[in-house]
Design a protein around this motif. Structure first.
Motif, PDB file in Angstrom:
ATOM      1  N   ASP A  30      31.669 -13.141 -13.520  1.00  0.00           N
ATOM      2  CA  ASP A  30      30.643 -13.980 -14.133  1.00  0.00           C
ATOM      3  C   ASP A  30      29.246 -13.462 -13.792  1.00  0.00           C
ATOM      4  O   ASP A  30      28.952 -13.152 -12.641  1.00  0.00           O
ATOM      5  CB  ASP A  30      30.779 -15.423 -13.642  1.00  0.00           C
ATOM      6  N   THR A 126      33.485 -23.250  -8.052  1.00  0.00           N
ATOM      7  CA  THR A 126      32.991 -24.036  -9.186  1.00  0.00           C
ATOM      8  C   THR A 126      31.469 -23.949  -9.246  1.00  0.00           C
ATOM      9  O   THR A 126      30.877 -23.736 -10.312  1.00  0.00           O
ATOM     10  CB  THR A 126      33.440 -25.503  -9.054  1.00  0.00           C
ATOM     11  N   THR A 129      29.997 -20.114  -9.961  1.00  0.00           N
ATOM     12  CA  THR A 129      30.196 -19.521 -11.285  1.00  0.00           C
ATOM     13  C   THR A 129      29.665 -20.386 -12.424  1.00  0.00           C
ATOM     14  O   THR A 129      29.753 -19.981 -13.593  1.00  0.00           O
ATOM     15  CB  THR A 129      31.696 -19.246 -11.542  1.00  0.00           C
ATOM     16  N   GLU A 130      29.119 -21.566 -12.091  1.00  0.00           N
ATOM     17  CA  GLU A 130      28.674 -22.462 -13.157  1.00  0.00           C
ATOM     18  C   GLU A 130      27.219 -22.896 -13.046  1.00  0.00           C
ATOM     19  O   GLU A 130      26.614 -23.261 -14.049  1.00  0.00           O
ATOM     20  CB  GLU A 130      29.568 -23.718 -13.191  1.00  0.00           C
ATOM     21  N   ARG A 246      34.633 -31.873 -12.062  1.00  0.00           N
ATOM     22  CA  ARG A 246      34.204 -30.499 -12.320  1.00  0.00           C
ATOM     23  C   ARG A 246      35.311 -29.510 -11.937  1.00  0.00           C
ATOM     24  O   ARG A 246      35.579 -28.535 -12.643  1.00  0.00           O
ATOM     25  CB  ARG A 246      32.925 -30.192 -11.519  1.00  0.00           C
ATOM     26  N   LYS A 250      37.995 -27.043 -14.421  1.00  0.00           N
ATOM     27  CA  LYS A 250      38.043 -25.592 -14.225  1.00  0.00           C
ATOM     28  C   LYS A 250      39.470 -25.110 -13.944  1.00  0.00           C
ATOM     29  O   LYS A 250      39.688 -23.975 -13.519  1.00  0.00           O
ATOM     30  CB  LYS A 250      37.115 -25.209 -13.064  1.00  0.00           C
ATOM     31  N   TRP A 253      40.673 -21.757 -15.344  1.00  0.00           N
ATOM     32  CA  TRP A 253      39.993 -20.639 -14.685  1.00  0.00           C
ATOM     33  C   TRP A 253      40.679 -20.329 -13.358  1.00  0.00           C
ATOM     34  O   TRP A 253      40.957 -19.165 -13.055  1.00  0.00           O
ATOM     35  CB  TRP A 253      38.524 -20.993 -14.465  1.00  0.00           C
TER      36      TRP A 253
END
Length: 293
Positions: A30, A126, A129-130, A246, A250, A253
């Motif tokens: 990412d 989490t 990468t977000e 959240r 994910k 992923w």
């Protein structure tokens, strides 16, 4: 600053190009994570490269932590229920992100150290990468109010060693402070177990706060804390449920990306050896071999 942004983007392209040419490392990473590496490494390209390599190497050598991470697995659900892993909504005036980590159930029979570390890093992934807003630093607060001496036999030294190396040298954050609140008298025994794995500069960041004290507020603005800690950030349970959702969102992923991020050691160039990676190998013996006084 436009010039700085242009330079940072140029550095990002350099890291992407370098990563694409590393046969042993994953190539699907990412972009926000790469930006975090650059930021946490002070935009030093060589340091960023070494840190990225160590990041993926540790993960690949710690399958008990970084593989089979299903948010709906029973062991993960248990950790999410008996612990509070809470990134707070607001940052400090210095743009530091603050976290609260607490064992909310004193029944140590329910606690599994390896599962807790695995879940802790699911939350970290989490965020890493977000979240586009990269903080200037991070401050964990460990609430030890429900930690008893029964916690000590629960510690897996091999996993603790990997956790310490990963969080201190591989994960792309800048640790600014570490607070242990509601610290019981025997916290020194638990600290003694961690001490051999602590870097000197990290050990200096740790502050212990006695139960019912307000010394934490000297470093952390009280208003950014949850209501349970005298702040205005809302109820701890509401913040917690937000982050659980959240993590659940994910799930795909976690189930696919962990394997994609594995390092292929058979393809590692001789020029990419790192002695620090040897530290992630299993540690013989048990916690009882350590001096706790």
């Amino acid at each position: 600053m436009p010039d700085q942004e242009t330079e940072n983007n140029r550095d990002l392209l350099c890291i992407k190009d370098w990563l694409s040419k590393q046969p042993h490392l994953p190539h699907e990473v990412d972009e926000i994570l790469l930006r975090r590496f650059l930021s946490s490494c002070g935009f030093s390209l060589e340091r960023t490269k070494r840190t990225i390599d160590l990041f993926f190497t540790i993960r690949s050598n710690a399958p008990e932590i970084f593989f089979n991470r299903d948010p709906w697995a029973p062991e993960i659900r248990r950790v999410l229920e008996i612990t509070d892993l809470i990134p707070l909504p607001r940052k400090t005036n210095e743009n530091y992100k603050v976290f609260i980590f607490k064992l909310n159930n004193p029944d140590m029979d329910l606690f599994n150290f390896v599962d807790a570390v695995k879940t802790f890093f699911m939350l970290a992934d989490t965020r890493l990468t977000e979240e586009d807003d990269i903080p200037a630093g991070e401050i964990p607060i460990f609430d030890s109010s429900n930690v008893s001496l029964k916690f000590i036999p629960k510690i897996n030294l091999s996993v603790l060693r990997k956790y310490m190396l990963y969080t201190q040298e591989a994960i792309p954050i800048r640790l600014k402070q570490v607070h242990v609140i509601n610290a019981p008298a025997y916290i020194s025994k638990i600290h003694a177990i961690c001490k051999p794995f602590l870097k000197t500069e990290v050990a200096k960041l740790i502050k212990f706060h006695e139960p019912n004290s307000d010394t934490l507020y000297k470093d952390i603005p009280q208003e950014i804390l949850p209501e349970e800690y005298g702040g205005k950030a809302g109820k701890l349970e509401n913040i917690k449920r937000y982050w659980i959702k959240r993590i659940e969102a994910k799930r795909d992923w976690f189930l696919t990306n962990d394997k994609r991020w594995a390092v292929d050691e058979s393809l590692r160039p001789n020029s990419c050896q790192d002695d620090r990676a040897d530290k992630v190998r299993d540690l013989p013996g048990s916690f009882r071999t350590l001096a706790l006084d």
